[in-house]
Design a protein around this motif. Structure first.
Motif, PDB file in Angstrom:
ATOM      1  N   ALA A   1      -1.166  -2.365   9.027  1.00 27.37           N
ATOM      2  CA  ALA A   1      -2.304  -1.122   8.064  1.00 27.37           C
ATOM      3  C   ALA A   1      -2.338  -1.644   7.722  1.00 27.37           C
ATOM      4  O   ALA A   1      -1.782  -2.405   6.309  1.00 27.37           O
ATOM      5  CB  ALA A   1      -1.140  -0.492   7.658  1.00 27.37           C
ATOM      6  N   GLU A   2      -3.947  -1.203   6.592  1.00 23.78           N
ATOM      7  CA  GLU A   2      -4.592  -1.800   5.376  1.00 23.78           C
ATOM      8  C   GLU A   2      -4.389  -0.563   4.681  1.00 23.78           C
ATOM      9  O   GLU A   2      -4.534   1.293   4.705  1.00 23.78           O
ATOM     10  CB  GLU A   2      -5.984  -2.476   5.683  1.00 23.78           C
ATOM     11  N   ILE A   3      -4.130  -0.657   3.043  1.00 24.32           N
ATOM     12  CA  ILE A   3      -4.124   0.331   2.078  1.00 24.32           C
ATOM     13  C   ILE A   3      -4.908  -0.310   0.763  1.00 24.32           C
ATOM     14  O   ILE A   3      -5.376  -1.456   0.289  1.00 24.32           O
ATOM     15  CB  ILE A   3      -2.787   0.834   1.224  1.00 24.32           C
ATOM     16  N   LEU A   4      -6.315   0.464   0.041  1.00 23.95           N
ATOM     17  CA  LEU A   4      -6.367   0.606  -1.361  1.00 23.95           C
ATOM     18  C   LEU A   4      -5.243   1.146  -2.182  1.00 23.95           C
ATOM     19  O   LEU A   4      -5.332   2.404  -1.876  1.00 23.95           O
ATOM     20  CB  LEU A   4      -7.743   1.082  -1.040  1.00 23.95           C
ATOM     21  N   CYS A   5      -4.620   0.963  -2.761  1.00 25.95           N
ATOM     22  CA  CYS A   5      -3.923   1.492  -3.995  1.00 25.95           C
ATOM     23  C   CYS A   5      -4.083   0.829  -5.325  1.00 25.95           C
ATOM     24  O   CYS A   5      -4.576   0.042  -5.867  1.00 25.95           O
ATOM     25  CB  CYS A   5      -2.578   0.579  -3.880  1.00 25.95           C
ATOM     26  N   ILE A   6      -4.172   1.692  -6.437  1.00 24.14           N
ATOM     27  CA  ILE A   6      -3.793   2.058  -7.831  1.00 24.14           C
ATOM     28  C   ILE A   6      -2.657   2.033  -8.031  1.00 24.14           C
ATOM     29  O   ILE A   6      -1.941   2.906  -8.400  1.00 24.14           O
ATOM     30  CB  ILE A   6      -5.251   3.197  -8.595  1.00 24.14           C
ATOM     31  N   LEU A   7      -2.404   0.807  -8.998  1.00 22.35           N
ATOM     32  CA  LEU A   7      -1.353   0.840  -9.963  1.00 22.35           C
ATOM     33  C   LEU A   7      -1.030   0.797 -10.969  1.00 22.35           C
ATOM     34  O   LEU A   7      -2.369  -0.273 -12.390  1.00 22.35           O
ATOM     35  CB  LEU A   7      -0.351  -0.718  -9.074  1.00 22.35           C
TER      36      LEU A   7
END
Length: 192
Positions: free
Chosen positions: A173-179
């Motif tokens: 799976a691929e995610i785009l995250c904001i941390l």
């Protein structure tokens, strides 16, 4: 075209775009900037040179800074070529330079089926909030005792004071995250 005329053209375009984005007429902006509408029209069309006093008045009226109006951005400043960082079952690409506004980091992560995502070996806790959207595959978000399925096209936002982990479900799976700052330090191998 010279660098000076490129900058001049860019500044004119920024004035016009900011004015139009606010829905203001030339008369409305001219009134706010204490300039005549004909002066402002000449500035926007390039028929009149822009003086420093006019730049300052227009920046103030448009709610921006002089620096933002005249800053130059080269193509090198725009394109980011993220470096791939791999660890067991997790590949990460940081998509912004350093920390963005308010210490925010944007990252793309590929999590493989057999491995667990960032912090999945044990549930992690840190101050702040995390946010991610699933680009492909399915993610299981563990929040304390709950396992929440997040599928392609869906997003999740949660308090990171809840013990949490992210795992791939049924394949990569691929995610785009904001941390935020604490999330980056916790979830990325080499924090800024």
């Amino acid at each position: 075209m010279t660098q000076e005329s490129d900058l001049d053209s860019t500044v004119r375009m920024r004035f016009r775009s900011l004015r139009q984005a606010r829905g203001w007429s030339l008369d409305s902006l001219a009134e706010r900037a204490f300039l005549s509408p004909s002066t402002l029209s000449g500035i926007e069309t390039g028929h009149r040179r822009i003086g420093l006093d006019q730049l300052m008045a227009l920046a103030r009226a448009l709610g921006t800074s002089l620096d933002q109006l005249v800053e130059t951005v080269s193509a090198d400043d725009v394109v980011i070529r993220p470096q791939c960082e791999e660890q067991r079952g997790l590949t990460t690409w940081v998509l912004n330079r350093g920390s963005g506004p308010a210490g925010i980091t944007v990252a793309r992560m590929r999590i493989t089926d057999e491995a667990r995502g960032p912090g999945a070996d044990q549930l992690g806790v840190h101050p702040g909030k995390d946010w991610f959207t699933v680009l492909s595959g399915t993610i299981t978000l563990i929040l304390g005792e709950r396992a929440i399925r997040v599928e392609t096209g869906q997003a999740a936002e949660f308090s990171t004071m809840d013990p949490h982990a992210v795992k791939a479900r049924g394949g990569p799976a691929e995610i785009l995250c904001i941390l935020d700052h604490d999330g980056r330090r916790t979830h990325l191998r080499s924090p800024a």
